[in-house]
Design a protein around this motif. Structure first.
Motif, PDB file in Angstrom:
ATOM      1  N   ALA A 115       1.222  -1.380   0.148  1.00 38.79           N
ATOM      2  CA  ALA A 115      -0.296   0.144  -0.034  1.00 38.79           C
ATOM      3  C   ALA A 115       0.799   1.346  -0.268  1.00 38.79           C
ATOM      4  CB  ALA A 115      -1.499  -0.612   1.606  1.00 38.79           C
ATOM      5  N   TRP A 116       1.953   1.332   0.994  1.00 42.67           N
ATOM      6  CA  TRP A 116       3.234   2.654   0.895  1.00 42.67           C
ATOM      7  C   TRP A 116       3.272   2.469  -0.982  1.00 42.67           C
ATOM      8  CZ3 TRP A 116       7.414   3.419  -1.074  1.00 42.67           C
ATOM      9  CH2 TRP A 116       8.638   5.037   0.319  1.00 42.67           C
ATOM     10  N   MET A 117       3.979   1.525  -1.385  1.00 44.38           N
ATOM     11  CA  MET A 117       4.248   1.670  -3.019  1.00 44.38           C
ATOM     12  C   MET A 117       3.223   2.295  -3.229  1.00 44.38           C
ATOM     13  SD  MET A 117       6.527  -1.790  -3.338  1.00 44.38           S
ATOM     14  CE  MET A 117       6.825  -3.122  -2.346  1.00 44.38           C
ATOM     15  N   GLY A 118       1.295   2.220  -2.971  1.00 44.20           N
ATOM     16  CA  GLY A 118       0.912   1.876  -4.248  1.00 44.20           C
ATOM     17  C   GLY A 118       0.525   3.819  -3.700  1.00 44.20           C
ATOM     18  N   GLU A 147       4.763   2.123 -13.693  1.00 46.13           N
ATOM     19  CA  GLU A 147       5.859   0.864 -13.862  1.00 46.13           C
ATOM     20  C   GLU A 147       6.581   1.099 -12.937  1.00 46.13           C
ATOM     21  OE1 GLU A 147       9.225   1.711 -17.343  1.00 46.13           O
ATOM     22  OE2 GLU A 147       7.554   2.466 -17.166  1.00 46.13           O
ATOM     23  N   ALA A 148       6.825   2.410 -11.808  1.00 43.84           N
ATOM     24  CA  ALA A 148       8.163   1.297 -10.489  1.00 43.84           C
ATOM     25  C   ALA A 148       7.512   1.006  -9.425  1.00 43.84           C
ATOM     26  CB  ALA A 148       7.709   3.172 -10.065  1.00 43.84           C
ATOM     27  N   MET A 149       5.948   0.530  -9.772  1.00 44.66           N
ATOM     28  CA  MET A 149       5.272  -0.187  -8.813  1.00 44.66           C
ATOM     29  C   MET A 149       5.704  -1.425  -9.041  1.00 44.66           C
ATOM     30  SD  MET A 149       1.574  -0.217  -6.633  1.00 44.66           S
ATOM     31  CE  MET A 149       1.239  -1.787  -5.950  1.00 44.66           C
ATOM     32  N   LEU A 150       5.427  -1.855 -10.284  1.00 45.01           N
ATOM     33  CA  LEU A 150       5.758  -3.034 -11.115  1.00 45.01           C
ATOM     34  C   LEU A 150       6.522  -3.671 -10.746  1.00 45.01           C
ATOM     35  CD1 LEU A 150       3.283  -2.857 -14.226  1.00 45.01           C
ATOM     36  CD2 LEU A 150       2.670  -4.450 -12.233  1.00 45.01           C
ATOM     37  N   VAL A 151       7.696  -3.156 -10.874  1.00 41.04           N
ATOM     38  CA  VAL A 151       9.124  -3.176 -10.306  1.00 41.04           C
ATOM     39  C   VAL A 151       9.515  -3.560  -8.922  1.00 41.04           C
ATOM     40  CG1 VAL A 151      11.257  -2.972 -11.059  1.00 41.04           C
ATOM     41  CG2 VAL A 151      10.001  -2.810 -12.964  1.00 41.04           C
ATOM     42  N   GLY A 205       7.297  -8.603 -13.029  1.00 44.44           N
ATOM     43  CA  GLY A 205       6.873  -7.355 -13.004  1.00 44.44           C
ATOM     44  C   GLY A 205       7.181  -7.209 -14.514  1.00 44.44           C
ATOM     45  N   LYS A 206       8.499  -7.299 -15.193  1.00 44.43           N
ATOM     46  CA  LYS A 206       8.592  -7.299 -16.788  1.00 44.43           C
ATOM     47  C   LYS A 206       7.807  -7.476 -17.477  1.00 44.43           C
ATOM     48  CE  LYS A 206      12.661  -4.486 -16.215  1.00 44.43           C
ATOM     49  NZ  LYS A 206      11.588  -2.930 -16.676  1.00 44.43           N
ATOM     50  N   VAL A 207       7.085  -9.560 -17.068  1.00 43.80           N
ATOM     51  CA  VAL A 207       6.726 -10.061 -17.953  1.00 43.80           C
ATOM     52  C   VAL A 207       4.300  -9.446 -17.839  1.00 43.80           C
ATOM     53  CG1 VAL A 207       5.859 -11.903 -18.401  1.00 43.80           C
ATOM     54  CG2 VAL A 207       7.811 -12.219 -17.467  1.00 43.80           C
ATOM     55  N   GLY A 208       4.408  -8.994 -16.702  1.00 45.44           N
ATOM     56  CA  GLY A 208       3.563  -8.534 -16.494  1.00 45.44           C
ATOM     57  C   GLY A 208       3.170  -7.125 -17.501  1.00 45.44           C
ATOM     58  N   GLN A 209       4.015  -6.477 -17.834  1.00 45.31           N
ATOM     59  CA  GLN A 209       4.263  -5.922 -18.695  1.00 45.31           C
ATOM     60  C   GLN A 209       3.695  -6.066 -20.041  1.00 45.31           C
ATOM     61  OE1 GLN A 209       7.148  -2.605 -18.716  1.00 45.31           O
ATOM     62  NE2 GLN A 209       7.325  -2.825 -15.576  1.00 45.31           N
ATOM     63  N   LYS A 210       3.634  -7.820 -19.669  1.00 43.06           N
ATOM     64  CA  LYS A 210       3.857  -7.806 -22.081  1.00 43.06           C
ATOM     65  C   LYS A 210       3.063  -8.694 -21.816  1.00 43.06           C
ATOM     66  CE  LYS A 210       8.237  -6.519 -23.176  1.00 43.06           C
ATOM     67  NZ  LYS A 210       9.916  -7.450 -23.237  1.00 43.06           N
ATOM     68  N   PHE A 219       5.893 -20.951  -8.458  1.00 45.39           N
ATOM     69  CA  PHE A 219       4.547 -19.647  -7.063  1.00 45.39           C
ATOM     70  C   PHE A 219       4.989 -18.622  -6.537  1.00 45.39           C
ATOM     71  CE2 PHE A 219       4.971 -18.295  -2.663  1.00 45.39           C
ATOM     72  CZ  PHE A 219       3.486 -18.071  -2.732  1.00 45.39           C
ATOM     73  N   PHE A 220       6.297 -18.221  -6.545  1.00 42.14           N
ATOM     74  CA  PHE A 220       6.750 -16.728  -6.429  1.00 42.14           C
ATOM     75  C   PHE A 220       6.802 -15.360  -7.997  1.00 42.14           C
ATOM     76  CE2 PHE A 220       8.939 -18.214  -2.715  1.00 42.14           C
ATOM     77  CZ  PHE A 220       8.118 -16.828  -2.274  1.00 42.14           C
ATOM     78  N   PHE A 221       6.903 -16.684  -9.023  1.00 47.72           N
ATOM     79  CA  PHE A 221       5.782 -16.007 -10.610  1.00 47.72           C
ATOM     80  C   PHE A 221       4.531 -14.806 -10.169  1.00 47.72           C
ATOM     81  CE2 PHE A 221       4.838 -15.413 -14.595  1.00 47.72           C
ATOM     82  CZ  PHE A 221       5.313 -14.064 -15.167  1.00 47.72           C
ATOM     83  N   ALA A 222       3.484 -17.127  -9.631  1.00 48.55           N
ATOM     84  CA  ALA A 222       2.391 -16.513  -9.501  1.00 48.55           C
ATOM     85  C   ALA A 222       2.335 -15.174  -8.561  1.00 48.55           C
ATOM     86  CB  ALA A 222       1.930 -17.735  -9.916  1.00 48.55           C
ATOM     87  N   HIS A 223       2.891 -16.100  -7.215  1.00 48.40           N
ATOM     88  CA  HIS A 223       2.025 -14.510  -6.383  1.00 48.40           C
ATOM     89  C   HIS A 223       2.464 -13.060  -6.102  1.00 48.40           C
ATOM     90  CE1 HIS A 223       2.438 -13.291  -2.392  1.00 48.40           C
ATOM     91  NE2 HIS A 223       3.280 -12.831  -2.127  1.00 48.40           N
ATOM     92  N   SER A 224       4.244 -13.131  -6.695  1.00 46.67           N
ATOM     93  CA  SER A 224       3.506 -11.477  -7.227  1.00 46.67           C
ATOM     94  C   SER A 224       2.560 -10.875  -8.261  1.00 46.67           C
ATOM     95  CB  SER A 224       5.026 -11.377  -7.971  1.00 46.67           C
ATOM     96  OG  SER A 224       5.751 -10.236  -8.376  1.00 46.67           O
ATOM     97  N   SER A 225       2.835 -11.846  -8.866  1.00 45.25           N
ATOM     98  CA  SER A 225       1.494 -11.166  -9.938  1.00 45.25           C
ATOM     99  C   SER A 225      -0.058 -11.013  -9.490  1.00 45.25           C
ATOM    100  CB  SER A 225       1.138 -11.833 -11.448  1.00 45.25           C
ATOM    101  OG  SER A 225       2.574 -12.601 -11.780  1.00 45.25           O
TER     102      SER A 225
END
Length: 399
Positions: A122-125, A131-135, A270-275, A315-321
């Motif tokens: 939430a602090w990041m949000g 774009e910064a938040m995704l990374v 985050g990078k993959v989630g941009q595409k 797991f962490f790929f899915a969790h981060s997304s």
């Protein structure tokens, strides 16, 4: 707003990664010690696992307190105070002599450890551009996995060398260092807008998040993935501590180096989630997790380790997304929305051992794999449903 690559971005991200590292090192320190604790306190494997379960359970429930409180009172001081309290409890754990006292302190510690996870995203949000938040979220969750690795390594190596109580003492020193650096690096909030602290409003916010299918599906995906993933580690420690492997606690702690692939998975999410649509990222992560789980059926130690490397990445790929999806799609009260995600997440961690235990009792590790695949098939389906819902909403949106 803080932009990606700026000095403020790296200071804030490093601070939150260190805080995340400290929190999850404390959560997971007991996991490689489970066979040792079972022997020292003369309790069963399931009872020894309570030292982990009770912490994740109280952590998850406490997120419902810290998240809404931070929406009203601010983020930074809640993170600092709860990290300090958790460090003090870790010190107290190094002196306990009775198993009930350990469980009580681990429960209190879970309440305090919830402060940073409830608030950080939430602090990041509030402070980061999209774009910064995704990374940053990917790097932050990488800090989760590094903390999990380090806590288990400290527990395993120090426990094997000096005993389980000294493992908590070493963890106290590590936690204190992280706390001081966190306080020095994290900038003051500039874009936070407090909301009045109204319990009725807090409950209404939570209710509205739960009624939002875009958020609820992500909650279920994250919760049930963790329900399986983390408890696989608990049961595999008992497999590998017995013949023909007979691994000591220090070597069992090294099994959690497989989390390093999860650090990489979360960092690139985050990078993959941009595409690629984020629900499809979640589905891809679940498929990878299912593949790694099947690999662990081998009797060969190196293949079991490869299976857990694959598991951790998926797991962490899915969790981060899923985690960043929640913060982006919450229309209001972001901390409450993130807290609900983590409530599902840690409740899953707390309950997964009880679900898998009958499979373990009847079929051993093969049963754990079977029980895992049943649940993961469900989260894969939910990810695809979420993708379909996203596409429907995009098609209905005005041009």
């Amino acid at each position: 707003m803080i932009v990606s690559g700026s000095s403020a971005f790296w200071r804030a991200t490093l601070a939150l990664c260190l805080g995340s590292f400290m929190i999850f090192a404390n959560v997971y320190i007991t996991q490689p010690l489970l066979p040792m604790l079972a022997q020292a306190f003369e309790v069963s494997a399931l009872e020894a696992g309570w030292t982990f379960t009770v912490t994740t359970l109280t952590l998850g429930l406490s997120l419902l307190i810290w998240g809404p409180l931070s929406d009203a009172l601010g983020r930074r001081w809640i993170m600092l105070l709860t990290m300090g309290g958790a460090t003090l409890v870790t010190l107290m754990l190094s002196f306990i002599e009775h198993y009930t006292a350990m469980l009580a302190l681990r429960a209190v510690q879970g309440v305090l450890l919830a402060g940073l996870p409830a608030v950080a995203i939430a602090w990041m949000g509030d402070e980061f551009e999209r774009e910064a938040m995704l990374v940053a979220v990917g790097l932050y969750i990488g800090g989760n996995s590094l903390g999990g690795i380090s806590g288990r390594l400290i527990g395993g190596f120090v426990g094997d060398w000096l005993g389980w109580s000294n493992a908590f003492l070493v963890m106290t020193l590590v936690s204190l260092f992280c706390l001081v650096v966190f306080a020095l690096l994290l900038p003051e909030s500039r874009h936070f807008r407090p909301q009045p602290l109204k319990p009725g409003r807090m409950l209404a916010d939570l209710g509205s998040h739960l009624r939002n299918p875009v958020l609820l599906l992500a909650y279920l995906i994250g919760g049930f993935n963790f329900f399986i993933f983390i408890n696989q580690y608990s049961y595999i420690t008992f497999v590998l501590s017995e013949a023909p492997y007979s691994l000591p606690a220090s070597v069992l702690g090294m099994l959690f180096l497989t989390y390093l692939s999860g650090t990489f998975g979360s960092a690139i999410s985050g990078k993959v989630g941009q595409k690629l649509a984020q629900p499809l990222c979640m589905a891809l992560g679940v498929l990878i997790l299912m593949t790694g789980t099947l690999l662990t059926l081998s009797d060969t130690l190196w293949l079991i380790i490869v299976g857990f490397l694959v598991n951790s990445f998926g797991f962490f790929f899915a969790h981060s997304s899923a985690s960043s999806w929640v913060s982006q799609n919450a229309r209001h009260a972001r901390a409450s929305a993130s807290s609900l995600y983590l409530l599902f997440y840690y409740t899953g961690a707390s309950c997964g051992g009880f679900y898998l235990h009958p499979f373990w009792e009847r079929l051993g590790w093969q049963g754990v794999v079977l029980g895992s695949l049943i649940v993961l098939a469900g989260t894969l389906t939910l990810s695809l449903v979420l993708y379909r819902l996203q596409q429907t909403r995009l098609a209905a949106a005005p041009a």
